[in-house]
Design an enzyme around this catalytic site. Sequence first.
Site, PDB file in Angstrom:
ATOM      1  NE  ARG A 145      -3.441  -1.968   2.562  1.00 41.86           N
ATOM      2  CZ  ARG A 145      -3.629  -3.401   3.292  1.00 41.86           C
ATOM      3  NH1 ARG A 145      -2.002  -3.489   3.882  1.00 41.86           N
ATOM      4  NH2 ARG A 145      -4.480  -4.018   3.396  1.00 41.86           N
ATOM      5  CE  LYS A 169      -6.063  -0.081   4.688  1.00 41.83           C
ATOM      6  NZ  LYS A 169      -7.258  -0.251   4.028  1.00 41.83           N
ATOM      7  CG  HIS A 237      -5.371   1.172  -4.462  1.00 38.13           C
ATOM      8  ND1 HIS A 237      -5.189  -0.217  -4.199  1.00 38.13           N
ATOM      9  CD2 HIS A 237      -6.146   0.292  -5.481  1.00 38.13           C
ATOM     10  CE1 HIS A 237      -6.265  -0.913  -3.878  1.00 38.13           C
ATOM     11  NE2 HIS A 237      -6.733  -0.752  -4.700  1.00 38.13           N
ATOM     12  NE  ARG A 240      -2.910  -3.100  -1.131  1.00 37.07           N
ATOM     13  CZ  ARG A 240      -2.773  -3.782  -0.632  1.00 37.07           C
ATOM     14  NH1 ARG A 240      -1.516  -3.985  -0.199  1.00 37.07           N
ATOM     15  NH2 ARG A 240      -3.730  -4.024   0.114  1.00 37.07           N
ATOM     16  CG  HIS A 263      -7.173  -7.864   1.038  1.00 32.73           C
ATOM     17  ND1 HIS A 263      -6.480  -8.246   0.005  1.00 32.73           N
ATOM     18  CD2 HIS A 263      -5.992  -6.501   1.401  1.00 32.73           C
ATOM     19  CE1 HIS A 263      -6.382  -7.009  -0.634  1.00 32.73           C
ATOM     20  NE2 HIS A 263      -6.574  -6.291   0.147  1.00 32.73           N
ATOM     21  CE1 TYR A 272     -10.742 -15.125   1.194  1.00 33.38           C
ATOM     22  CE2 TYR A 272     -10.128 -17.550   1.007  1.00 33.38           C
ATOM     23  CZ  TYR A 272     -10.751 -16.798   0.744  1.00 33.38           C
ATOM     24  OH  TYR A 272     -11.621 -16.461  -0.665  1.00 33.38           O
TER      25      TYR A 272
END
Length: 298
Positions: A145, A169, A237, A240, A263, A272
């Site tokens: 990111r 994040k 992005h 990415r 993620h 996941y």
Amino acid sequence: MKSADWLKRFEHYLASERQLSPHTVRNYRFELQRVSELLPDNLGWHKVNSDYLQAVLSKLHRRGLGARSIALCLSALKQFCQYLLQERLITLDPTIGLSAPKRAKPLPKNMDLDSVTHLLSIDDDSPLAMRDMAIMELFYSSGLRLAELAALNISDIQFGEHQVKVMGKGSKERIVPIGTLAIDAIKRWLDIRRGFSCEDDALFVTAKGKRLAHRSIQARLNKWGQEQGLSMHVHPHKLRHSFATHMLESSSDLRAVQELLGHANLSTTQVYTSLDFQHLAKVYDGAHPRAKKRGGNG
């Protein structure tokens, strides 16, 4: 007065007093008629409450009506109920608290491999060009990111292991592979960076030695996209997303790419599990078009 009569009066009100376009009036009329047909028979508008309307919106959603269409339907209902309040047919607005489903954000169009290769074929050995090459190679190599890349320090790059330590994040740290071409570009940039008077350990800095800001990175990528003659706007992005798309096309390993991108999950319906780094590195080496085989000495 019958429900149909209220709809006709509202239609006249929109056209004459609000002076909305005939197209908007027709759309509102269509949406309100659709709602009316899904309400219980003989239920006057003065008896409609939020539960009835929520049930109608849910039914439309189950029938496959998109978020944009449901939002238009709700907008028509809100306008109509405001009119009914004005006419004193109702005393409470039944649309308060109702919300349409969130619209899915469309993914940006990714760059194909030829476009990426062309972008990263810059014939310029000036200091800032070398820095920008390292930035773009790292974006595409590791799918970072913008905020993650801008926050990197030199100490986050593990050259021997071809890895970068990223703070993502939610202050979640992850280790991501770096391809050989990106490693080489970063090494070339660091040779140049040594000649700068830098404030701290920031990996990417300005000519004055300050950490490169987000907007500056975005502007530099856009500049190179234009100079390289690409027909699309190049931004972090996009690189990415291109990284993720190309990895998925080559490996079909959604779980691995999920881990590489940092993620929490890649869909709203599935969770996941984490994969060990060795598996991620294997998938990366075998799939990424700019990874190449690693040398024995790193």
